[in-house]
Design a protein around this motif. Structure first.
Motif, PDB file in Angstrom:
ATOM      1  N   LYS A  50      21.088  -1.681   6.998  1.00 28.54           N
ATOM      2  CA  LYS A  50      19.781  -1.802   7.632  1.00 28.54           C
ATOM      3  C   LYS A  50      19.927  -2.090   9.116  1.00 28.54           C
ATOM      4  O   LYS A  50      19.135  -1.616   9.939  1.00 28.54           O
ATOM      5  CB  LYS A  50      18.980  -2.914   6.950  1.00 28.54           C
ATOM      6  CG  LYS A  50      18.553  -2.583   5.522  1.00 28.54           C
ATOM      7  CD  LYS A  50      17.699  -3.684   4.936  1.00 28.54           C
ATOM      8  CE  LYS A  50      17.244  -3.321   3.528  1.00 28.54           C
ATOM      9  NZ  LYS A  50      16.403  -4.390   2.921  1.00 28.54           N
ATOM     10  N   GLN A  51      20.931  -2.885   9.455  1.00 23.09           N
ATOM     11  CA  GLN A  51      21.223  -3.188  10.848  1.00 23.09           C
ATOM     12  C   GLN A  51      22.734  -3.222  11.031  1.00 23.09           C
ATOM     13  O   GLN A  51      23.448  -3.785  10.199  1.00 23.09           O
ATOM     14  CB  GLN A  51      20.624  -4.526  11.274  1.00 23.09           C
ATOM     15  CG  GLN A  51      19.105  -4.516  11.422  1.00 23.09           C
ATOM     16  CD  GLN A  51      18.593  -5.813  12.011  1.00 23.09           C
ATOM     17  OE1 GLN A  51      19.091  -6.891  11.722  1.00 23.09           O
ATOM     18  NE2 GLN A  51      17.574  -5.715  12.857  1.00 23.09           N
ATOM     19  N   SER A  52      23.202  -2.648  12.114  1.00 25.00           N
ATOM     20  CA  SER A  52      24.631  -2.601  12.407  1.00 25.00           C
ATOM     21  C   SER A  52      24.945  -3.475  13.617  1.00 25.00           C
ATOM     22  O   SER A  52      24.085  -3.698  14.481  1.00 25.00           O
ATOM     23  CB  SER A  52      25.060  -1.161  12.711  1.00 25.00           C
ATOM     24  OG  SER A  52      24.827  -0.323  11.598  1.00 25.00           O
ATOM     25  N   ARG A 117      16.906  -2.655  17.846  1.00 27.63           N
ATOM     26  CA  ARG A 117      16.444  -2.460  16.461  1.00 27.63           C
ATOM     27  C   ARG A 117      15.982  -1.026  16.225  1.00 27.63           C
ATOM     28  O   ARG A 117      16.085  -0.513  15.119  1.00 27.63           O
ATOM     29  CB  ARG A 117      15.296  -3.425  16.149  1.00 27.63           C
ATOM     30  CG  ARG A 117      15.710  -4.875  15.918  1.00 27.63           C
ATOM     31  CD  ARG A 117      14.523  -5.692  15.446  1.00 27.63           C
ATOM     32  NE  ARG A 117      14.853  -7.097  15.242  1.00 27.63           N
ATOM     33  CZ  ARG A 117      14.749  -8.023  16.181  1.00 27.63           C
ATOM     34  NH1 ARG A 117      14.314  -7.681  17.402  1.00 27.63           N
ATOM     35  NH2 ARG A 117      15.072  -9.276  15.939  1.00 27.63           N
ATOM     36  N   LYS A 120      18.671   0.870  14.783  1.00 27.61           N
ATOM     37  CA  LYS A 120      19.285   0.203  13.635  1.00 27.61           C
ATOM     38  C   LYS A 120      20.420  -0.731  14.037  1.00 27.61           C
ATOM     39  O   LYS A 120      21.363  -0.961  13.286  1.00 27.61           O
ATOM     40  CB  LYS A 120      19.775   1.221  12.599  1.00 27.61           C
ATOM     41  CG  LYS A 120      18.650   2.053  11.978  1.00 27.61           C
ATOM     42  CD  LYS A 120      19.146   2.952  10.878  1.00 27.61           C
ATOM     43  CE  LYS A 120      19.544   2.144   9.662  1.00 27.61           C
ATOM     44  NZ  LYS A 120      19.911   3.023   8.512  1.00 27.61           N
ATOM     45  N   ASN A 122      21.656  -4.610  15.307  1.00 29.35           N
ATOM     46  CA  ASN A 122      21.287  -6.002  15.076  1.00 29.35           C
ATOM     47  C   ASN A 122      21.309  -6.759  16.405  1.00 29.35           C
ATOM     48  O   ASN A 122      22.383  -6.958  16.987  1.00 29.35           O
ATOM     49  CB  ASN A 122      22.267  -6.645  14.092  1.00 29.35           C
ATOM     50  CG  ASN A 122      21.817  -8.031  13.654  1.00 29.35           C
ATOM     51  OD1 ASN A 122      21.000  -8.673  14.311  1.00 29.35           O
ATOM     52  ND2 ASN A 122      22.351  -8.494  12.541  1.00 29.35           N
ATOM     53  N   ASN A 124      21.126  -9.739  16.963  1.00 28.18           N
ATOM     54  CA  ASN A 124      21.833 -11.012  16.824  1.00 28.18           C
ATOM     55  C   ASN A 124      23.337 -10.832  16.674  1.00 28.18           C
ATOM     56  O   ASN A 124      24.065 -11.803  16.460  1.00 28.18           O
ATOM     57  CB  ASN A 124      21.285 -11.777  15.620  1.00 28.18           C
ATOM     58  CG  ASN A 124      19.826 -12.134  15.777  1.00 28.18           C
ATOM     59  OD1 ASN A 124      19.404 -12.611  16.832  1.00 28.18           O
ATOM     60  ND2 ASN A 124      19.036 -11.879  14.751  1.00 28.18           N
ATOM     61  N   GLU A 125      23.807  -9.595  16.789  1.00 22.36           N
ATOM     62  CA  GLU A 125      25.248  -9.309  16.731  1.00 22.36           C
ATOM     63  C   GLU A 125      25.615  -8.384  17.886  1.00 22.36           C
ATOM     64  O   GLU A 125      25.947  -7.219  17.699  1.00 22.36           O
ATOM     65  CB  GLU A 125      25.630  -8.663  15.396  1.00 22.36           C
ATOM     66  CG  GLU A 125      25.510  -9.580  14.204  1.00 22.36           C
ATOM     67  CD  GLU A 125      26.009  -8.933  12.923  1.00 22.36           C
ATOM     68  OE1 GLU A 125      26.884  -8.043  12.997  1.00 22.36           O
ATOM     69  OE2 GLU A 125      25.512  -9.304  11.848  1.00 22.36           O
ATOM     70  N   ARG A 274      30.453 -12.828  13.568  1.00 19.50           N
ATOM     71  CA  ARG A 274      29.021 -12.603  13.330  1.00 19.50           C
ATOM     72  C   ARG A 274      28.285 -13.928  13.196  1.00 19.50           C
ATOM     73  O   ARG A 274      27.115 -14.020  13.436  1.00 19.50           O
ATOM     74  CB  ARG A 274      28.835 -11.775  12.055  1.00 19.50           C
ATOM     75  CG  ARG A 274      29.176 -10.299  12.272  1.00 19.50           C
ATOM     76  CD  ARG A 274      28.985  -9.520  11.013  1.00 19.50           C
ATOM     77  NE  ARG A 274      29.209  -8.092  11.235  1.00 19.50           N
ATOM     78  CZ  ARG A 274      29.169  -7.177  10.293  1.00 19.50           C
ATOM     79  NH1 ARG A 274      28.906  -7.542   9.027  1.00 19.50           N
ATOM     80  NH2 ARG A 274      29.386  -5.909  10.560  1.00 19.50           N
TER      81      ARG A 274
END
Length: 274
Positions: A50-52, A117, A120, A122, A124-125, A274
């Motif tokens: 969902k998110q990379s 986003r 796709k 992230n 936060n990463e 992460r």
């Protein structure tokens, strides 16, 4: 035969990634300027995630040369391995000094926080990497608080034969001249040289580091990295540089080949932080 092989590698990488070309990262009227720098965004194709994680690569070129398009294979190879990869252009010297360049890289980071986003990624990463001059610019954008990036919000920084980590020390010994546009890039002011040097902004909030150094690189890069690591160790005592038997340019061109061990090392670092 070699040409056919390169085409094969390009096709292999493009089948597993998607390139979004010339995406604007500056805000407001600046983004509409004819010479406004843009970035390429490489996204894993058919990824189930969902998110990379996100990797921002800042190219080198002695602060007065280089372009994002040179590094398409790097972007595609990381995307192939599940990493949203952002490769920006930035205005070079003599049309910008180090401060203007760093502001642009900080704008790329902020764009990633706000907008990745959509691809796709992230927010936060976010990891920052750079080769040569790009190492200095990427680290400075994160570490010097004047650029407005919360250092603790960045998951990690990866140096690839980074240059310019202590420009104050270097320029005190080698005062800037018009050669290589250094007088424009750094100015004559030693206070600016210190503001341009990531080594003076190491603290407890500094993101984790992965550091690569070429054994055949320039002496100034070896010295700068050695001094940076010594200053970093009180906060990150486990950081051990990875030395490779390479010259300066091959330190980055190794990422053009998808089987390089560097991909596994970098992705392991990203997973760990992460």
């Amino acid at each position: 035969m070699r040409f056919i092989f390169v085409i094969f590698v390009l096709l292999l990488a493009s089948c597993s990634s998607k390139k979004f070309k010339d995406v604007s990262y500056l805000r407001g009227s600046n983004s509409e300027m004819a010479n406004s720098p843009k970035m390429n965004v490489f996204v894993p194709r058919n990824s189930m995630a969902k998110q990379s994680p996100v990797l921002i690569f800042v190219h080198g070129g002695n602060w007065n040369s280089g372009r994002k398009g040179t590094y398409d294979l790097l972007g595609r190879n990381f995307a192939k391995k599940g990493v949203v990869t952002i490769i920006p252009d930035y205005i070079l010297s003599p049309n910008a000094d180090y401060d203007g360049m760093t502001q642009q890289i900080a704008a790329v980071i902020q764009w990633a926080k706000d907008s990745v986003r959509k691809y796709k990624g992230n927010p936060n990463e976010i990891f920052i990497t750079g080769h040569s001059a790009g190492g200095q610019l990427g680290a400075l954008a994160v570490m010097n608080p004047k650029y407005g990036i919360d250092a603790s919000s960045i998951s990690g920084i990866i140096f690839n034969d980074a240059a310019g980590l202590d420009m104050k020390r270097y320029l005190m010994e080698n005062p800037p001249t018009v050669v290589d546009n250094y007088l424009t890039t750094w100015t004559k002011n030693p206070d600016n040289w210190q503001q341009a040097s990531p080594i003076y902004f190491i603290n407890k909030d500094t993101p984790p580091f992965l550091i690569y150094i070429g054994d055949k690189t320039y002496a100034s890069i070896k010295t700068g990295n050695s001094n940076f690591i010594a200053a970093l160790h009180p906060f990150q005592p486990d950081v051990t540089p990875i030395h490779l038997n390479k010259k300066h340019v091959p330190m980055v061109t190794q990422y053009f080949w998808p089987w390089s061990n560097r991909f596994d090392e970098v992705i392991k670092f990203m997973k760990t932080n992460r």
